[in-house]
Design a protein around this motif. Structure first.
Motif, PDB file in Angstrom:
ATOM      1  N   GLU A 288       0.846  -1.179   0.000  1.00 20.63           N
ATOM      2  CA  GLU A 288       0.000   0.000   0.000  1.00 20.63           C
ATOM      3  C   GLU A 288       0.895   1.247   0.000  1.00 20.63           C
ATOM      4  O   GLU A 288       2.033   1.187   0.487  1.00 20.63           O
ATOM      5  CB  GLU A 288      -0.904   0.001   1.223  1.00 20.63           C
ATOM      6  CG  GLU A 288      -1.995  -1.058   1.176  1.00 20.63           C
ATOM      7  CD  GLU A 288      -2.953  -0.816   0.023  1.00 20.63           C
ATOM      8  OE1 GLU A 288      -3.664   0.197   0.019  1.00 20.63           O
ATOM      9  OE2 GLU A 288      -2.950  -1.644  -0.906  1.00 20.63           O
TER      10      GLU A 288
ATOM     11  N   GLU B  71      -6.215  -6.704  -6.995  1.00 15.35           N
ATOM     12  CA  GLU B  71      -6.307  -7.438  -5.743  1.00 15.35           C
ATOM     13  C   GLU B  71      -6.419  -8.926  -6.042  1.00 15.35           C
ATOM     14  O   GLU B  71      -7.155  -9.333  -6.939  1.00 15.35           O
ATOM     15  CB  GLU B  71      -7.541  -7.005  -4.953  1.00 15.35           C
ATOM     16  CG  GLU B  71      -7.515  -5.556  -4.502  1.00 15.35           C
ATOM     17  CD  GLU B  71      -8.768  -5.169  -3.738  1.00 15.35           C
ATOM     18  OE1 GLU B  71      -9.651  -6.050  -3.562  1.00 15.35           O
ATOM     19  OE2 GLU B  71      -8.874  -3.993  -3.327  1.00 15.35           O
TER      20      GLU B  71
ATOM     21  N   ASN C  10      -1.961  -7.223  -3.061  1.00 14.33           N
ATOM     22  CA  ASN C  10      -2.285  -6.041  -3.845  1.00 14.33           C
ATOM     23  C   ASN C  10      -1.148  -5.800  -4.824  1.00 14.33           C
ATOM     24  O   ASN C  10       0.014  -6.081  -4.518  1.00 14.33           O
ATOM     25  CB  ASN C  10      -2.431  -4.802  -2.957  1.00 14.33           C
ATOM     26  CG  ASN C  10      -3.668  -4.847  -2.092  1.00 14.33           C
ATOM     27  OD1 ASN C  10      -4.717  -5.302  -2.528  1.00 14.33           O
ATOM     28  ND2 ASN C  10      -3.551  -4.380  -0.862  1.00 14.33           N
TER      29      ASN C  10
ATOM     30  N   CYS D 112      -0.330  -2.431  -6.729  1.00 15.70           N
ATOM     31  CA  CYS D 112      -0.695  -1.053  -7.055  1.00 15.70           C
ATOM     32  C   CYS D 112      -0.056  -0.620  -8.367  1.00 15.70           C
ATOM     33  O   CYS D 112       1.080  -0.996  -8.676  1.00 15.70           O
ATOM     34  CB  CYS D 112      -0.254  -0.116  -5.937  1.00 15.70           C
ATOM     35  SG  CYS D 112      -1.066  -0.437  -4.361  1.00 15.70           S
TER      36      CYS D 112
ATOM     37  N   GLU E 255       2.818   1.963   3.081  1.00 17.47           N
ATOM     38  CA  GLU E 255       3.808   0.910   3.314  1.00 17.47           C
ATOM     39  C   GLU E 255       4.965   1.034   2.341  1.00 17.47           C
ATOM     40  O   GLU E 255       6.128   0.792   2.710  1.00 17.47           O
ATOM     41  CB  GLU E 255       3.151  -0.456   3.155  1.00 17.47           C
ATOM     42  CG  GLU E 255       2.064  -0.768   4.170  1.00 17.47           C
ATOM     43  CD  GLU E 255       1.326  -2.056   3.858  1.00 17.47           C
ATOM     44  OE1 GLU E 255       0.779  -2.646   4.797  1.00 17.47           O
ATOM     45  OE2 GLU E 255       1.305  -2.463   2.674  1.00 17.47           O
TER      46      GLU E 255
ATOM     47  N   GLN F 114      -8.686   2.317  -5.930  1.00 11.96           N
ATOM     48  CA  GLN F 114      -7.382   2.223  -5.262  1.00 11.96           C
ATOM     49  C   GLN F 114      -6.230   2.046  -6.252  1.00 11.96           C
ATOM     50  O   GLN F 114      -5.080   1.948  -5.836  1.00 11.96           O
ATOM     51  CB  GLN F 114      -7.389   1.051  -4.284  1.00 11.96           C
ATOM     52  CG  GLN F 114      -8.426   1.161  -3.174  1.00 11.96           C
ATOM     53  CD  GLN F 114      -8.127   2.278  -2.204  1.00 11.96           C
ATOM     54  OE1 GLN F 114      -6.963   2.598  -1.960  1.00 11.96           O
ATOM     55  NE2 GLN F 114      -9.160   2.890  -1.654  1.00 11.96           N
TER      56      GLN F 114
ATOM     57  N   ARG G  56      -5.341  -0.549  -8.062  1.00 11.90           N
ATOM     58  CA  ARG G  56      -4.580  -1.751  -7.747  1.00 11.90           C
ATOM     59  C   ARG G  56      -5.342  -3.007  -8.173  1.00 11.90           C
ATOM     60  O   ARG G  56      -6.568  -3.045  -8.169  1.00 11.90           O
ATOM     61  CB  ARG G  56      -4.295  -1.827  -6.248  1.00 11.90           C
ATOM     62  CG  ARG G  56      -5.518  -2.133  -5.391  1.00 11.90           C
ATOM     63  CD  ARG G  56      -5.249  -1.964  -3.911  1.00 11.90           C
ATOM     64  NE  ARG G  56      -6.378  -2.417  -3.103  1.00 11.90           N
ATOM     65  CZ  ARG G  56      -6.558  -2.122  -1.827  1.00 11.90           C
ATOM     66  NH1 ARG G  56      -5.664  -1.348  -1.198  1.00 11.90           N
ATOM     67  NH2 ARG G  56      -7.608  -2.582  -1.161  1.00 11.90           N
TER      68      ARG G  56
END
Length: 325
Positions: free
Chosen positions: A172, A255, A285, A287, A175, A251, A253
């Motif tokens: 994320e 998943e 994820n 991204c 992160e 988002q 991304r």
């Protein structure tokens, strides 16, 4: 390892897994709402081998596109690494991408592959040593998401990092900032980092790359359950879960999930976890960024942009960053 009080009395008689962190992370992830498992645990020996198969699938564009960029723009990338640098590769996996870069780095003084899968890491290091006998190779078995020490032999050498494969997208944004900052702390002021970053594109292209027709990515995702059974006294039936990959546009991304096909209860090291039909474990994820959005993220982690290269279709990018002094 200290016995966790959440273990049942019967489970306390079982031989506890050596990897206590793996057990804690699995317990915490399966006990959360929604349920999650960390993508870093994909890469045991079996998972690493499956991922190598994924990289050559026709639907999976990132690897072949990044390799093409490294081939075509390698001399320009190499210009950003100082002469005599030691190259630290975070999450090294196989040496395919490294070899494309090495041909442009004749002055490299050492190569340090870092990977959590120690068995696979050392196998790859031995193969590389046979092909590059004059290059000092010092593998480090470590979780690159946590602080670790570089070999003392690198002291005083200029350092560069290599983080290919769009792995940064597995984190994320917050992160990812912490991870890139951690790389900077390990490599030090003035270091260079070469990083692969997947780009935003059409939904059908993205989803096909993570849900291939041959089912290899599904097997890769489900191997996480096999690993829990092997290493953590799990009793999971992997056939009771289905692989799902979907693009979350809000988002930005992809998943990946493991979806329970029916209501069921599984056990891991004696602890029970109940699933409703259709309930999922969020396993990964990936991204996707634009050039500008990734540079902004890197800046938050203390890295400045030096250059970026893409393929002609704008599918993938490779960035050169410099750690602030």
């Amino acid at each position: 390892m200290t016995i966790d009080p959440r273990l049942s009395a019967d489970a306390r008689t079982l031989p506890l897994p050596e990897n206590g962190l793996f057990l804690t992370d699995v317990w915490d992830g399966l006990g959360a709402n929604p349920k999650t498992l960390s993508a870093k645990y994909f890469y045991d020996a079996a998972g690493s081998a499956l991922f190598e198969k994924i990289t050559v699938l026709p639907e999976y564009y990132p690897t072949r596109t990044e390799l093409r960029i490294l081939d075509e723009r390698g001399p320009e990338i190499a210009e950003h690494l100082p002469e005599g640098a030691a190259l630290v590769e975070f999450g090294s996996g196989s040496t395919v991408k490294l070899r494309r870069l090495l041909r442009h780095l004749p002055g490299l003084s050492a190569y340090v592959p870092v990977d959590v899968s120690g068995e696979f890491l050392h196998e790859q290091a031995e193969v590389l040593k046979a092909d590059f006998p004059d290059l000092p190779i010092e593998p480090v078995a470590a979780d690159f998401t946590r602080p670790f020490a570089l070999p003392p032999s690198l002291s005083g050498r200029p350092l560069a990092g290599f983080f290919p494969g769009s792995t940064i997208g597995n984190f994320e944004p917050a992160e990812a900032v912490r991870l890139l900052d951690g790389f900077g702390r390990i490599l030090g002021e003035g270091a260079t980092l070469i990083v692969g970053v997947d780009l935003v594109k059409e939904r059908d292209v993205l989803e096909a790359a993570y849900d291939d027709a041959a089912g290899v990515t599904a097997a890769f995702n489900l191997n996480l359950l096999h690993r829990i059974n092997r290493e953590l006294h799990g009793d999971i039936d992997p056939g009771s879960f289905a692989h799902r990959a979907v693009f979350n546009e809000a988002q930005s991304r992809i998943e990946m999930h493991l979806v329970s096909r029916a209501a069921q209860t599984i056990h891991v090291a004696g602890r029970a976890f109940a699933f409703a039909e259709g309930e999922s474990i969020h396993t990964e994820n990936s991204c996707k960024y634009t050039i500008a959005s990734f540079r902004a993220l890197a800046a938050r982690a203390g890295w400045s942009a030096l250059d970026a290269w893409t393929d002609s279709e704008g599918l993938f990018s490779v960035h050169a960053l410099r750690r602030a002094g």
